[in-house]
Design a protein around this motif. Structure first.
Motif, PDB file in Angstrom:
ATOM      1  N   LEU A 123       0.810  -1.220   0.000  1.00 41.31           N
ATOM      2  CA  LEU A 123       0.000   0.000   0.000  1.00 41.31           C
ATOM      3  C   LEU A 123       0.844   1.271   0.000  1.00 41.31           C
ATOM      4  CD1 LEU A 123      -2.754  -1.035   2.580  1.00 41.31           C
ATOM      5  CD2 LEU A 123      -2.923  -1.053   0.085  1.00 41.31           C
ATOM      6  N   LEU A 124       2.127   1.143   0.300  1.00 40.06           N
ATOM      7  CA  LEU A 124       2.982   2.320   0.466  1.00 40.06           C
ATOM      8  C   LEU A 124       3.094   3.191  -0.785  1.00 40.06           C
ATOM      9  CD1 LEU A 124       4.837   3.920   2.339  1.00 40.06           C
ATOM     10  CD2 LEU A 124       6.716   2.393   1.675  1.00 40.06           C
ATOM     11  N   PRO A 125       3.329   2.647  -1.994  1.00 41.96           N
ATOM     12  CA  PRO A 125       3.501   3.525  -3.160  1.00 41.96           C
ATOM     13  C   PRO A 125       2.318   4.436  -3.433  1.00 41.96           C
ATOM     14  CG  PRO A 125       4.294   1.323  -3.658  1.00 41.96           C
ATOM     15  CD  PRO A 125       3.608   1.236  -2.329  1.00 41.96           C
ATOM     16  N   ASN A 126       1.098   3.954  -3.217  1.00 39.61           N
ATOM     17  CA  ASN A 126      -0.073   4.784  -3.455  1.00 39.61           C
ATOM     18  C   ASN A 126      -0.409   5.673  -2.267  1.00 39.61           C
ATOM     19  OD1 ASN A 126      -0.554   3.811  -6.061  1.00 39.61           O
ATOM     20  ND2 ASN A 126      -1.774   2.095  -5.304  1.00 39.61           N
ATOM     21  N   ALA A 127      -0.051   5.215  -1.071  1.00 36.42           N
ATOM     22  CA  ALA A 127      -0.408   5.983   0.128  1.00 36.42           C
ATOM     23  C   ALA A 127       0.538   7.158   0.365  1.00 36.42           C
ATOM     24  CB  ALA A 127      -0.427   5.063   1.351  1.00 36.42           C
ATOM     25  N   VAL A 128       1.822   6.977   0.068  1.00 36.81           N
ATOM     26  CA  VAL A 128       2.815   8.024   0.352  1.00 36.81           C
ATOM     27  C   VAL A 128       3.673   8.226  -0.905  1.00 36.81           C
ATOM     28  CG1 VAL A 128       4.510   8.885   2.011  1.00 36.81           C
ATOM     29  CG2 VAL A 128       2.864   7.137   2.723  1.00 36.81           C
ATOM     30  N   GLU A 129       3.115   8.842  -1.916  1.00 39.09           N
ATOM     31  CA  GLU A 129       3.837   9.033  -3.177  1.00 39.09           C
ATOM     32  C   GLU A 129       5.090   9.904  -3.024  1.00 39.09           C
ATOM     33  OE1 GLU A 129       1.257  10.357  -6.229  1.00 39.09           O
ATOM     34  OE2 GLU A 129      -0.125   8.666  -6.049  1.00 39.09           O
ATOM     35  N   PRO A 130       5.070  10.969  -2.207  1.00 41.62           N
ATOM     36  CA  PRO A 130       6.286  11.794  -2.083  1.00 41.62           C
ATOM     37  C   PRO A 130       7.501  11.030  -1.584  1.00 41.62           C
ATOM     38  CG  PRO A 130       4.388  12.967  -1.203  1.00 41.62           C
ATOM     39  CD  PRO A 130       3.945  11.560  -1.465  1.00 41.62           C
ATOM     40  N   PHE A 131       7.271   9.948  -0.837  1.00 45.56           N
ATOM     41  CA  PHE A 131       8.397   9.155  -0.342  1.00 45.56           C
ATOM     42  C   PHE A 131       9.241   8.630  -1.496  1.00 45.56           C
ATOM     43  CE2 PHE A 131      10.053   4.928   0.835  1.00 45.56           C
ATOM     44  CZ  PHE A 131      10.896   5.289   1.871  1.00 45.56           C
ATOM     45  N   PHE A 132       8.590   8.147  -2.553  1.00 44.37           N
ATOM     46  CA  PHE A 132       9.307   7.598  -3.697  1.00 44.37           C
ATOM     47  C   PHE A 132       9.810   8.699  -4.629  1.00 44.37           C
ATOM     48  CE2 PHE A 132       6.708   4.178  -2.121  1.00 44.37           C
ATOM     49  CZ  PHE A 132       7.537   3.075  -2.224  1.00 44.37           C
ATOM     50  N   ALA A 133       9.179   9.854  -4.598  1.00 42.84           N
ATOM     51  CA  ALA A 133       9.642  10.956  -5.447  1.00 42.84           C
ATOM     52  C   ALA A 133      11.026  11.430  -5.040  1.00 42.84           C
ATOM     53  CB  ALA A 133       8.648  12.113  -5.379  1.00 42.84           C
ATOM     54  N   ARG A 134      11.411  11.199  -3.785  1.00 43.12           N
ATOM     55  CA  ARG A 134      12.728  11.630  -3.298  1.00 43.12           C
ATOM     56  C   ARG A 134      13.810  10.580  -3.518  1.00 43.12           C
ATOM     57  NH1 ARG A 134       9.008  13.743   0.468  1.00 43.12           N
ATOM     58  NH2 ARG A 134       9.222  15.999   0.772  1.00 43.12           N
ATOM     59  N   MET A 135      13.435   9.414  -4.035  1.00 43.65           N
ATOM     60  CA  MET A 135      14.410   8.353  -4.270  1.00 43.65           C
ATOM     61  C   MET A 135      15.154   8.588  -5.578  1.00 43.65           C
ATOM     62  SD  MET A 135      12.536   4.787  -3.223  1.00 43.65           S
ATOM     63  CE  MET A 135      12.293   4.329  -1.512  1.00 43.65           C
ATOM     64  N   PRO A 136      16.339   7.992  -5.729  1.00 46.34           N
ATOM     65  CA  PRO A 136      17.021   8.016  -7.027  1.00 46.34           C
ATOM     66  C   PRO A 136      16.121   7.404  -8.105  1.00 46.34           C
ATOM     67  CG  PRO A 136      18.496   7.226  -5.324  1.00 46.34           C
ATOM     68  CD  PRO A 136      17.142   7.317  -4.694  1.00 46.34           C
ATOM     69  N   GLU A 137      16.242   7.902  -9.309  1.00 42.96           N
ATOM     70  CA  GLU A 137      15.328   7.498 -10.380  1.00 42.96           C
ATOM     71  C   GLU A 137      15.388   5.999 -10.651  1.00 42.96           C
ATOM     72  OE1 GLU A 137      14.462   8.585 -15.067  1.00 42.96           O
ATOM     73  OE2 GLU A 137      15.639   9.939 -13.803  1.00 42.96           O
ATOM     74  N   ASP A 138      16.587   5.408 -10.644  1.00 47.91           N
ATOM     75  CA  ASP A 138      16.713   3.988 -10.919  1.00 47.91           C
ATOM     76  C   ASP A 138      16.046   3.138  -9.840  1.00 47.91           C
ATOM     77  OD1 ASP A 138      18.107   4.572 -13.208  1.00 47.91           O
ATOM     78  OD2 ASP A 138      20.085   4.360 -12.268  1.00 47.91           O
ATOM     79  N   VAL A 139      16.187   3.563  -8.578  1.00 49.46           N
ATOM     80  CA  VAL A 139      15.555   2.832  -7.474  1.00 49.46           C
ATOM     81  C   VAL A 139      14.045   2.984  -7.549  1.00 49.46           C
ATOM     82  CG1 VAL A 139      15.374   2.620  -4.968  1.00 49.46           C
ATOM     83  CG2 VAL A 139      17.592   3.111  -6.032  1.00 49.46           C
ATOM     84  N   ARG A 140      13.601   4.205  -7.821  1.00 50.87           N
ATOM     85  CA  ARG A 140      12.160   4.457  -7.896  1.00 50.87           C
ATOM     86  C   ARG A 140      11.516   3.650  -9.024  1.00 50.87           C
ATOM     87  NH1 ARG A 140      12.470   9.439  -8.450  1.00 50.87           N
ATOM     88  NH2 ARG A 140      12.036   9.732 -10.667  1.00 50.87           N
ATOM     89  N   ALA A 141      12.242   3.467 -10.120  1.00 48.07           N
ATOM     90  CA  ALA A 141      11.693   2.737 -11.255  1.00 48.07           C
ATOM     91  C   ALA A 141      11.368   1.298 -10.894  1.00 48.07           C
ATOM     92  CB  ALA A 141      12.680   2.769 -12.424  1.00 48.07           C
ATOM     93  N   VAL A 142      12.108   0.725  -9.944  1.00 45.28           N
ATOM     94  CA  VAL A 142      11.887  -0.672  -9.571  1.00 45.28           C
ATOM     95  C   VAL A 142      10.892  -0.804  -8.419  1.00 45.28           C
ATOM     96  CG1 VAL A 142      12.992  -2.768  -8.708  1.00 45.28           C
ATOM     97  CG2 VAL A 142      14.175  -1.339 -10.382  1.00 45.28           C
ATOM     98  N   LEU A 143      10.983   0.076  -7.429  1.00 40.66           N
ATOM     99  CA  LEU A 143      10.221  -0.104  -6.193  1.00 40.66           C
ATOM    100  C   LEU A 143       8.875   0.621  -6.171  1.00 40.66           C
ATOM    101  CD1 LEU A 143      13.007   0.125  -3.458  1.00 40.66           C
ATOM    102  CD2 LEU A 143      11.998  -1.910  -4.498  1.00 40.66           C
TER     103      LEU A 143
END
Length: 536
Positions: free
Chosen positions: A407-427
């Motif tokens: 549920l995390l990616p949809n619940a807290v989108e800004p968390f993933f926006a701060r990740m490196p692009e390559d990591v965000r693309a996978v997780l």
């Protein structure tokens, strides 16, 4: 008195094939196959639409991607269901583009400049990842012992719960209307609710041949009502071409770059876990035994389809969860129905005008049907979780934390926006993150500690499930060779883990107080009753 054999060998040899291998009449194959196409279509085209829009492709290029996707889906589904050599699970699994790869492909394409130039880098990574999947399939299948019911059930539950919001968005009018006044309009919700209610009524009151077509009838009825009210646009059918072929490397030769290839290989590892869960789910539904070879064959088919997708201007492929839910709802288990569906997809991929007719189905109507089918996927996961002792805190934690991670990616989108692009693309995917969490927690709790985990008893499933699974909703259950007969006094009763066993001195006896609790031992280190879960 000597025990009499329940079935004469000659009589047994004359019994029909397993429902999965049964070839239905042409009329039923056509209807059931087309039902799979309708259930599959929205999910099939959404990936090229999202990717094409993100990379800035023209409308003509976007239509070409959709046709290429449908063509490749049809070929991939036939390979998976029909089987060629050791390629294909020979189960009723419809192949479609995996949603897990959407974010990574967008990141790869935009990093390469977007447009068709970005597609070439994407296709290079897709082809390489498909080859890696094919080669790694037999080794990955040997790791199935690390995917016990707690992992498989959790992953399938996550897939269903993650896809349900997509169905609800369609019910509200479609994701493309988010931010517009039409999104969530009561009329859209009425179409979705009406379609869902129609499906439920057909399942409840329809005869067997109608209840198995409930989803198809619901989509047709919902579209008909929307057309009468002026909410269906068939203008695209008139403008679409009659014939179009997706040629290999239409946009040019693929480009093979290291980091995009690594990212796509990681994505395919996740989809291999997803495919493993889907194969076990369809085995659970149909009562067909699944072993390491079955999983390896399914993964090889994913690899071949993914390589084919990169060549024919499409994307990575995996078994489609919504169609697994449709198999559960319709109770039609024949894999040849999926072969027929694959034929329809190929025709639609070659005839854009035919595909545009299906594309005219309103999003709210699709959403109403999708909610039921996605929910059935989650229900299969819950069914498998029913084999797990969730009172054991380790199992409960695997399920709980994995659901939260999904549920995390949809619940807290800004968390993933701060990740490196390559990591965000996978997780940045609920299915990916939740599945990874379930696998890692199982390794931490049950593998690295050498703790035994329960395996699915496929002999029990084969003995119990197919008789029910083969019969559509509302039909009387026929006598099946796979199910124990109630009239047979010698039928084994071992399928009930809670039935008192006469040889167990600790089992409660009628009209007596229960004896002392079972003492700790090699199989029961904590004492207490045996719930079917091996000890540490």
């Amino acid at each position: 008195m000597a025990r009499v054999s329940r079935q004469d060998p000659e009589q047994f040899s004359q019994q029909r094939a397993h429902p999965v291998d049964e070839v239905l009449p042409a009329g039923k194959l056509t209807l059931y196959g087309f039902q799979h196409v309708l259930a599959f279509y929205a999910g099939a085209v959404v990936v090229p639409i999202i990717l094409g829009n993100a990379l800035g492709l023209s409308r003509a290029e976007l239509v070409y991607l959709i046709n290429a996707d449908l063509l490749t889906c049809g070929v991939a589904s036939i390979i998976q269901a029909l089987g060629v050599w050791r390629i294909g699970a020979r189960l009723p699994l419809v192949q479609g583009v995996t949603f897990t790869a959407v974010s990574p492909m967008i990141a790869i394409g935009l990093g390469a400049g977007g447009g068709t130039a970005g597609l070439l880098v994407v296709y290079g990574a897709v082809i390489t990842a498909g080859m890696a999947t094919f080669l790694f399939a037999p080794f990955f299948s040997k790791l199935v012992k690390y995917f016990p019911p707690i992992v498989i059930g959790t992953i399938l539950t996550i897939i269903g719960l993650t896809l349900i919001p997509q169905g609800l968005k369609d019910a509200a009018g479609g994701a493309q209307l988010i931010g517009h006044p039409e999104y969530g309009d009561p009329k859209n919700l009425a179409y979705a609710l009406g379609t869902l209610l129609f499906i439920l009524l057909v399942v409840r009151f329809g005869k067997s041949h109608l209840s198995s077509l409930a989803v198809l009838l619901g989509l047709v009825a919902g579209t008909g009502v929307a057309w009468l009210l002026g909410d269906v646009d068939f203008g695209g059918v008139k403008n679409a071409a009659w014939f179009g072929v997706s040629t290999p490397f239409h946009y040019g030769m693929p480009k093979f770059e290291l980091f995009p290839i690594i990212a796509m290989v990681v994505v395919m590892l996740i989809t291999m876990v997803e495919t493993t869960g889907d194969v076990y789910a369809i085995g659970e539904i149909t009562g067909k035994k699944v072993d390491n070879d079955t999983v390896a064959n399914a993964l090889r088919a994913d690899g071949v389809a993914t390589v084919l997708g990169g060549i024919l201007n499409s994307f990575p492929y995996v078994a489609f969860a919504e169609n697994i839910g449709l198999v559960r709802m319709s109770k039609v288990m024949s894999r040849f129905v999926v072969v027929a569906a694959g034929g329809f997809m190929i025709v639609m991929g070659l005839l854009p005008k035919a595909g545009s007719v299906v594309a005219a189905i309103p999003h709210p109507v699709l959403g109403g049907a999708a909610v039921a089918m996605f929910g059935m996927v989650a229900a299969v996961g819950v069914q498998i979780l029913g084999k797990v002792d969730l009172r054991e805190e380790r199992n409960a934690l695997i399920l709980a934390v994995s659901l939260a991670a999904a549920l995390l990616p949809n619940a807290v989108e800004p968390f993933f926006a701060r990740m490196p692009e390559d990591v965000r693309a996978v997780l940045n995917s609920g299915i990916t993150l939740g599945s990874l969490t379930a696998v890692l927690l199982n390794l931490f709790f049950n593998v690295f500690t050498r703790r035994k985990t329960m395996e699915i008893d496929w002999d029990e499933i084969e003995g119990d499930e197919p008789a029910e699974a083969h019969v559509p909703f509302g039909a009387p259950a026929p006598a099946a060779p796979y199910a124990p007969q109630a009239a047979d006094p010698y039928a084994p009763q071992a399928a009930d883990p809670y039935a008192p066993q006469a040889a167990d001195p600790y089992a409660p006896q009628p009209h007596h107080r229960p004896g002392p609790p079972r003492p700790p031992g090699p199989q029961h280190p904590q004492g207490g009753p045996d719930w079917g879960i091996p000890g540490h």
